[in-house]
Design an enzyme around this catalytic site. Structure first.
Site, PDB file in Angstrom:
ATOM      1  N   HIS A 183      -7.611  -5.013  10.012  1.00 28.57           N
ATOM      2  CA  HIS A 183      -7.265  -4.693   8.617  1.00 28.57           C
ATOM      3  C   HIS A 183      -5.951  -5.350   8.202  1.00 28.57           C
ATOM      4  O   HIS A 183      -5.063  -5.578   9.034  1.00 28.57           O
ATOM      5  CB  HIS A 183      -7.246  -3.170   8.359  1.00 28.57           C
ATOM      6  CG  HIS A 183      -6.105  -2.420   8.966  1.00 28.57           C
ATOM      7  ND1 HIS A 183      -6.268  -1.425   9.900  1.00 28.57           N
ATOM      8  CD2 HIS A 183      -4.767  -2.497   8.750  1.00 28.57           C
ATOM      9  CE1 HIS A 183      -5.091  -0.937  10.230  1.00 28.57           C
ATOM     10  NE2 HIS A 183      -4.155  -1.572   9.552  1.00 28.57           N
ATOM     11  N   ASP A 207       0.820  -1.209   0.000  1.00 28.27           N
ATOM     12  CA  ASP A 207       0.000   0.000   0.000  1.00 28.27           C
ATOM     13  C   ASP A 207       0.856   1.262   0.000  1.00 28.27           C
ATOM     14  O   ASP A 207       2.070   1.206   0.188  1.00 28.27           O
ATOM     15  CB  ASP A 207      -0.958  -0.011   1.205  1.00 28.27           C
ATOM     16  CG  ASP A 207      -0.318  -0.564   2.477  1.00 28.27           C
ATOM     17  OD1 ASP A 207       0.918  -0.555   2.574  1.00 28.27           O
ATOM     18  OD2 ASP A 207      -1.054  -0.998   3.361  1.00 28.27           O
ATOM     19  N   ASP A 229      -8.046  -3.326  14.234  1.00 29.30           N
ATOM     20  CA  ASP A 229      -9.417  -3.575  13.776  1.00 29.30           C
ATOM     21  C   ASP A 229      -9.488  -4.715  12.761  1.00 29.30           C
ATOM     22  O   ASP A 229     -10.512  -4.922  12.114  1.00 29.30           O
ATOM     23  CB  ASP A 229     -10.039  -2.295  13.186  1.00 29.30           C
ATOM     24  CG  ASP A 229      -9.316  -1.805  11.930  1.00 29.30           C
ATOM     25  OD1 ASP A 229      -8.324  -2.449  11.500  1.00 29.30           O
ATOM     26  OD2 ASP A 229      -9.753  -0.785  11.363  1.00 29.30           O
ATOM     27  N   GLU A 231      -9.910  -1.840   5.290  1.00 28.01           N
ATOM     28  CA  GLU A 231     -10.594  -1.647   6.564  1.00 28.01           C
ATOM     29  C   GLU A 231     -11.826  -2.560   6.636  1.00 28.01           C
ATOM     30  O   GLU A 231     -12.260  -3.100   5.611  1.00 28.01           O
ATOM     31  CB  GLU A 231     -11.019  -0.178   6.689  1.00 28.01           C
ATOM     32  CG  GLU A 231      -9.863   0.823   6.649  1.00 28.01           C
ATOM     33  CD  GLU A 231      -9.063   0.894   7.958  1.00 28.01           C
ATOM     34  OE1 GLU A 231      -9.142  -0.044   8.780  1.00 28.01           O
ATOM     35  OE2 GLU A 231      -8.349   1.903   8.139  1.00 28.01           O
TER      36      GLU A 231
HETATM   37  C1  F6R Z   1       1.385  -1.728   6.270  1.00 27.71           C
HETATM   38  C2  F6R Z   1       0.051  -2.277   6.306  1.00 27.71           C
HETATM   39  C3  F6R Z   1      -0.788  -2.340   7.551  1.00 27.71           C
HETATM   40  C4  F6R Z   1      -0.021  -2.749   8.794  1.00 27.71           C
HETATM   41  C5  F6R Z   1      -0.940  -2.744  10.008  1.00 27.71           C
HETATM   42  C6  F6R Z   1      -0.203  -3.093  11.288  1.00 27.71           C
HETATM   43  O1  F6R Z   1       1.921  -1.831   4.963  1.00 27.71           O
HETATM   44  O2  F6R Z   1      -0.391  -2.672   5.285  1.00 27.71           O
HETATM   45  O3  F6R Z   1      -1.839  -3.251   7.341  1.00 27.71           O
HETATM   46  O4  F6R Z   1       0.532  -4.025   8.610  1.00 27.71           O
HETATM   47  O5  F6R Z   1      -1.526  -1.484  10.148  1.00 27.71           O
HETATM   48  O6  F6R Z   1       0.729  -2.090  11.564  1.00 27.71           O
HETATM   49  P1  F6R Z   1       1.806  -2.246  12.701  1.00 27.71           P
HETATM   50  O7  F6R Z   1       2.697  -3.355  12.311  1.00 27.71           O
HETATM   51  O8  F6R Z   1       2.529  -0.929  12.728  1.00 27.71           O
HETATM   52  O9  F6R Z   1       1.057  -2.521  13.963  1.00 27.71           O
END
Ligand code: F6R
Length: 249
Positions: free
Chosen positions: A132, A62, A130, A137
């Site tokens: 994702h 992303d 959440d 989301e």
């Molecule tokens: C990042 C991404 C997100 C993260 C998620 C967890 O490229 O796609 O889905 O993997 O928000 O983030 P952290 O590891 O910072 O808790």
């Protein structure tokens, strides 16, 4: 789903790096965020000991809308700072959605086309509190393709730590869809810490549902989840997963 529960985040990283290293010469999907950082450190250490990524092609999950790859908080810059600048992969082989094109929908289509022309061998994933994955989301279609999204205010708040203030976090992003992610031959999701325990339990033991986007791993033919004790703390079947991991067929 193959579920591996480790005592600590360091053990999660060691195990994850071991699996990813098998694909150092292949097509690897990379995630940003805090969770994979220890894994990237371990892969960099393995590179210093001789592991080569020269043949690797990398694809990010992303990117924020509006941030150029040169912006320090863009995911394109982040993955370079944290991982790919420290290994022997050619920078041109590190791909991500173009966040600053001015037309996020066209950029999403272009990235989807690029991904459709290849086959990712292993996709590394983190999980949001959440549920994702990528920036998909709750409510995202389980078969979605790369698309532009509006981030949940909680995701914006969670990611504010990487910016000077929450109002600098873009509210839009381009993300591989859940269907796009599911096309990878293998999925490898990592989660550590108590704040991920609820999402992890929903992903593994809840229903297959767009409300928990990570539950799409339940429908994948080769998904591995590596979590630490804290992230596993709300799993009803944790003891069984440990037993099965220790006694593989
Ligand atoms: C990042 C991404 C997100 C993260 C998620 C967890 O490229 O796609 O889905 O993997 O928000 O983030 P952290 O590891 O910072 O808790």
């Amino acid at each position: 789903m193959d579920i591996i529960i480790c005592p600590s985040p360091n053990d999660v990283a060691t195990k994850a790096a071991e699996i990813l290293a098998e694909h150092a010469g292949g097509r690897m999907g990379l995630a940003t965020g805090s969770t994979p950082l220890l894994t990237y450190k371990e892969l960099i250490r393995m590179h210093e000991e001789g592991l080569s990524f020269a043949e690797c092609e990398a694809f990010l999950l992303d990117e924020y809308v509006g941030l150029a790859p040169s912006h320090p908080q863009s995911y394109a810059a982040t993955i370079r700072n944290e991982f790919t600048n420290h290994i022997d992969i050619d920078d041109a082989r590190v791909h991500s959605p173009q966040g600053d094109s001015g037309d996020p929908h066209a950029a999403a289509r272009a990235y989807e086309e690029l991904l459709a022309s290849t086959e990712v061998d292993i996709q590394l994933l983190g999980i949001g509190a959440d549920g994702h994955i990528g920036f998909n989301e709750p409510g995202t279609s389980l078969n979605s393709r790369t698309h532009a999204v509006t981030l949940h205010p909680q995701t914006i708040a969670d990611n504010a730590r990487f910016f000077d203030s929450a109002d600098q976090v873009p509210i839009h992003a381009i993300t591989q869809g859940l269907g796009t992610i599911s096309r990878a031959k293998r999925l490898l999701l990592l989660a550590t810490g108590q704040n991920k325990a609820k999402a992890v339990a929903e992903m593994i033991e809840g229903g297959l549902s767009a409300f928990c986007p990570a539950s799409v791993l339940q429908a994948h033919q080769d998904a591995t989840v590596i979590i630490d004790d804290e992230a596993a703390s709300l799993l009803a079947y944790a003891d069984y997963y440990r037993f099965a991991d220790a006694n593989r067929p």
